[in-house]
Write a protein that holds these residues in place. Structure first.
Motif, mmCIF file in Angstrom:
data_model
loop_
_atom_site.group_PDB
_atom_site.id
_atom_site.type_symbol
_atom_site.label_atom_id
_atom_site.label_comp_id
_atom_site.label_asym_id
_atom_site.label_seq_id
_atom_site.Cartn_x
_atom_site.Cartn_y
_atom_site.Cartn_z
ATOM 1 N N LEU A 44 -24.971 23.800 1.949
ATOM 2 C CA LEU A 44 -25.039 22.882 0.805
ATOM 3 C C LEU A 44 -25.096 23.600 -0.544
ATOM 4 O O LEU A 44 -24.751 23.016 -1.564
ATOM 5 C CB LEU A 44 -26.249 21.957 0.943
ATOM 6 N N GLY A 45 -25.510 24.846 -0.556
ATOM 7 C CA GLY A 45 -25.598 25.573 -1.815
ATOM 8 C C GLY A 45 -24.302 26.213 -2.240
ATOM 9 O O GLY A 45 -24.234 26.841 -3.309
ATOM 10 N N SER A 46 -23.258 26.085 -1.424
ATOM 11 C CA SER A 46 -21.971 26.702 -1.729
ATOM 12 C C SER A 46 -21.094 25.762 -2.554
ATOM 13 O O SER A 46 -21.347 24.557 -2.636
ATOM 14 C CB SER A 46 -21.234 27.061 -0.432
ATOM 15 N N ALA A 47 -20.053 26.339 -3.115
ATOM 16 C CA ALA A 47 -19.056 25.523 -3.799
ATOM 17 C C ALA A 47 -18.428 24.551 -2.805
ATOM 18 O O ALA A 47 -18.342 24.830 -1.606
ATOM 19 C CB ALA A 47 -17.987 26.416 -4.419
ATOM 20 N N GLN A 48 -17.994 23.402 -3.314
ATOM 21 C CA GLN A 48 -17.451 22.345 -2.468
ATOM 22 C C GLN A 48 -16.259 22.850 -1.672
ATOM 23 O O GLN A 48 -15.331 23.446 -2.216
ATOM 24 C CB GLN A 48 -17.035 21.147 -3.325
ATOM 25 N N GLY A 49 -16.293 22.621 -0.366
ATOM 26 C CA GLY A 49 -15.187 23.008 0.491
ATOM 27 C C GLY A 49 -14.267 21.834 0.773
ATOM 28 O O GLY A 49 -14.351 20.779 0.133
ATOM 29 N N THR A 50 -13.380 22.006 1.739
ATOM 30 C CA THR A 50 -12.401 20.976 2.094
ATOM 31 C C THR A 50 -12.735 20.400 3.459
ATOM 32 O O THR A 50 -12.829 21.134 4.443
ATOM 33 C CB THR A 50 -10.983 21.572 2.121
ATOM 34 N N ILE A 69 -14.988 17.032 5.640
ATOM 35 C CA ILE A 69 -16.318 16.438 5.644
ATOM 36 C C ILE A 69 -17.380 17.411 6.150
ATOM 37 O O ILE A 69 -18.556 17.303 5.800
ATOM 38 C CB ILE A 69 -16.321 15.141 6.492
ATOM 39 N N ASN A 70 -16.986 18.405 6.959
ATOM 40 C CA ASN A 70 -17.958 19.355 7.498
ATOM 41 C C ASN A 70 -17.926 20.712 6.796
ATOM 42 O O ASN A 70 -18.528 21.674 7.275
ATOM 43 C CB ASN A 70 -17.710 19.562 8.995
ATOM 44 N N ALA A 71 -17.231 20.802 5.671
ATOM 45 C CA ALA A 71 -17.023 22.094 5.021
ATOM 46 C C ALA A 71 -18.316 22.718 4.519
ATOM 47 O O ALA A 71 -18.410 23.945 4.422
ATOM 48 C CB ALA A 71 -16.031 21.951 3.870
ATOM 49 N N ASN A 72 -19.312 21.920 4.183
ATOM 50 C CA ASN A 72 -20.559 22.453 3.627
ATOM 51 C C ASN A 72 -21.756 22.166 4.529
ATOM 52 O O ASN A 72 -22.873 21.998 4.062
ATOM 53 C CB ASN A 72 -20.805 21.880 2.234
ATOM 54 N N GLN A 73 -21.507 22.118 5.827
ATOM 55 C CA GLN A 73 -22.572 21.841 6.785
ATOM 56 C C GLN A 73 -23.154 23.109 7.400
ATOM 57 O O GLN A 73 -23.958 23.045 8.336
ATOM 58 C CB GLN A 73 -22.049 20.918 7.893
ATOM 59 N N GLY A 74 -22.747 24.272 6.863
ATOM 60 C CA GLY A 74 -23.281 25.525 7.364
ATOM 61 C C GLY A 74 -22.928 25.750 8.824
ATOM 62 O O GLY A 74 -21.868 25.341 9.303
#
Length: 460
Positions: free
Chosen positions: A161-167, A169-174
């Motif tokens: 969640l602390g990363s830049a927005q990915g592509t 729905i699961n891109a920022n779920q670690g």
């Protein structure tokens, strides 16, 4: 002279060598395989046959209606516009192997308290349900994480969640959908292979190049050339079959994240392009509580009521359940706890009364506007899905089954040629998650909700 003990005596230096181990009871369960969405979708299953499921969708009506007078010209006739929705079958397979010598040694309770075949059969059934439950929250691509950087040949970092927005729905779920022992594939944004069938050996939450990245240590292949934006998938363990081959073709089933979506993650749903103006009501409603995952907003009762109201306004729908992660459920509890704390004089009732089983219907005293607020460990962070029960349908060609050996049926276990006493069995399920009676516009998703204390388990 010292007496005999477990640590002194006999030639080996200890009587311990003459003692037997006492195994009590069956193999203990420590893996969390609770699959609530899978159970919810199973309730509304439909069994079908054929190559694919087609049904017409009424995307626009007629305006051949006028307030006029007798004798005047009538409006030009128009047809009801329909377009076919297409649901394709997806396949999920599993296999087990057991040697006959192990079966002989564990044939009774004196040899082992759990039969090896029974253990493998029961647990792989649970493992498949768990994997499917993860996919059922996805967007149909099968993408489970997005790389933030490659570190060296034996590990790589994924965005949280602390990363830049990915592509996706699961891109920022670690790394939350992975555990030690999982097999993974890494593909480029164009679905070219970067690293195939690597095995997870360690996971470090926030242990990447920055605290905004989780580090996954792997073995089995190198990750040279992996860059930020590459996708991570559950491996098919077959280099000739990638988990995703194009923007519209995937080996993974569709999920809630692609159905209850405004086109952000699934621009085309069941062969219907949501970007086409005539198909706009094939979109679900989406409300951004915060600007993005890096700048989330606070959940409020008014926002939740908006989610219900817009479903009625747009799609003549009403949610039957709200699905969210534990952390979002706690944010809702904070909003309503002052209304629930003292229901009787001198009686303190914090929390909620709830059945923590996975079977539907879930018994819970936590509700909003008459429908339950249900948690699922696999639901995306910062997200709440308001689902109309008429939308989500598990279309089944053949439910979970063990493949029988022989033309007319027979045993599910068979000997592998050239292997001494090795028995194998294969299981499969042919299905997909899709819409049914009404449009996704009867549902709403809330995104970018702030929540504290994610309390992730470190599987390392």
């Amino acid at each position: 002279m010292a007496g005999q003990s477990a640590t002194t005596g006999i030639a080996t230096g200890s009587f311990d060598a003459s003692l037997k181990d006492f195994y009590e009871g069956m193999v203990r369960r420590i893996l969390n395989r609770q699959c609530r969405l899978y159970s919810y979708a199973k309730k509304g299953s439909k069994t079908v046959s054929g190559r694919q499921v087609l049904f017409p969708v009424n995307v626009s009506g007629t305006s051949a209606i006028a307030a006029t007078v007798g004798g005047a010209n009538l409006p030009a006739t128009q047809f009801q516009a329909t377009i076919d929705a297409t649901i394709k079958m997806q396949e999920v397979w599993g296999r087990i192997q057991v040697n006959t010598d192990v079966v002989a040694q564990a044939r009774d309770n004196r040899g082992a308290f759990e039969r090896p075949i029974a253990l493998e059969v029961q647990r792989i059934t649970e493992d498949i349900s768990d994997r499917v439950n993860i996919w059922l929250f996805g967007d149909g691509t099968g993408k489970m994480a997005e790389c933030g950087a490659a570190v060296n040949a034996t590990n790589f970092d994924v965005k949280n969640l602390g990363s830049a927005q990915g592509t996706g729905i699961n891109a920022n779920q670690g790394s939350r959908y992975f555990k030690i022992g999982d097999h993974l594939d890494i593909l480029t944004a164009a679905f070219a292979a970067k690293a195939l069938d690597v095995t997870v050996t360690a996971i470090a939450i926030g242990g990447g190049a920055t605290a905004a990245l989780d580090r996954i240590t792997i073995t089995g292949a190198t990750v040279a050339g992996v860059v930020a934006g590459d996708g991570v998938y559950f491996s098919t363990q077959d280099a000739s079959i990638l988990p995703q081959t194009s923007a519209t073709v995937s080996t993974a089933p569709m999920g809630v994240g692609g159905i209850i979506d405004d086109g952000t993650f699934a621009g085309t749903l069941q062969a219907i392009n949501r970007a086409t103006p005539a198909n706009v009501r094939w979109k679900a409603n989406a409300i951004n509580v915060g600007a993005n995952s890096l700048a989330p907003g606070a959940l409020s009762l008014d926002t939740m009521q908006r989610a219900v109201d817009i479903a009625s306004e747009t799609g003549n729908g009403f949610p039957g359940v709200a699905l969210c992660h534990h952390s979002i459920r706690r944010e809702y509890i904070k909003l309503v706890q002052t209304d629930r704390r003292y229901t009787e004089p001198y009686k303190y009732e914090p929390g909620i009364k709830e059945s923590h089983l996975e079977n539907w219907p879930w018994k819970t005293s936590l509700s909003f506007d008459g429908f339950p607020i249900a948690f699922d460990k696999h639901c995306q962070w910062q997200t709440m899905f308001f689902a109309d029960p008429r939308v989500l349908r598990r279309w089944i060609w053949k439910d979970f089954h063990w493949v029988q050996n022989g033309r007319n049926g027979g045993d599910t276990m068979y000997l592998l040629p050239g292997k001494a006493g090795t028995l194998e069995a294969q299981c499969a399920m042919f299905f997909n998650l899709g819409t049914d009676q009404v449009s996704p516009s009867t549902c709403t998703v809330l995104r970018n909700i702030s929540a504290s204390n994610l309390d992730r388990f470190v599987d390392a």
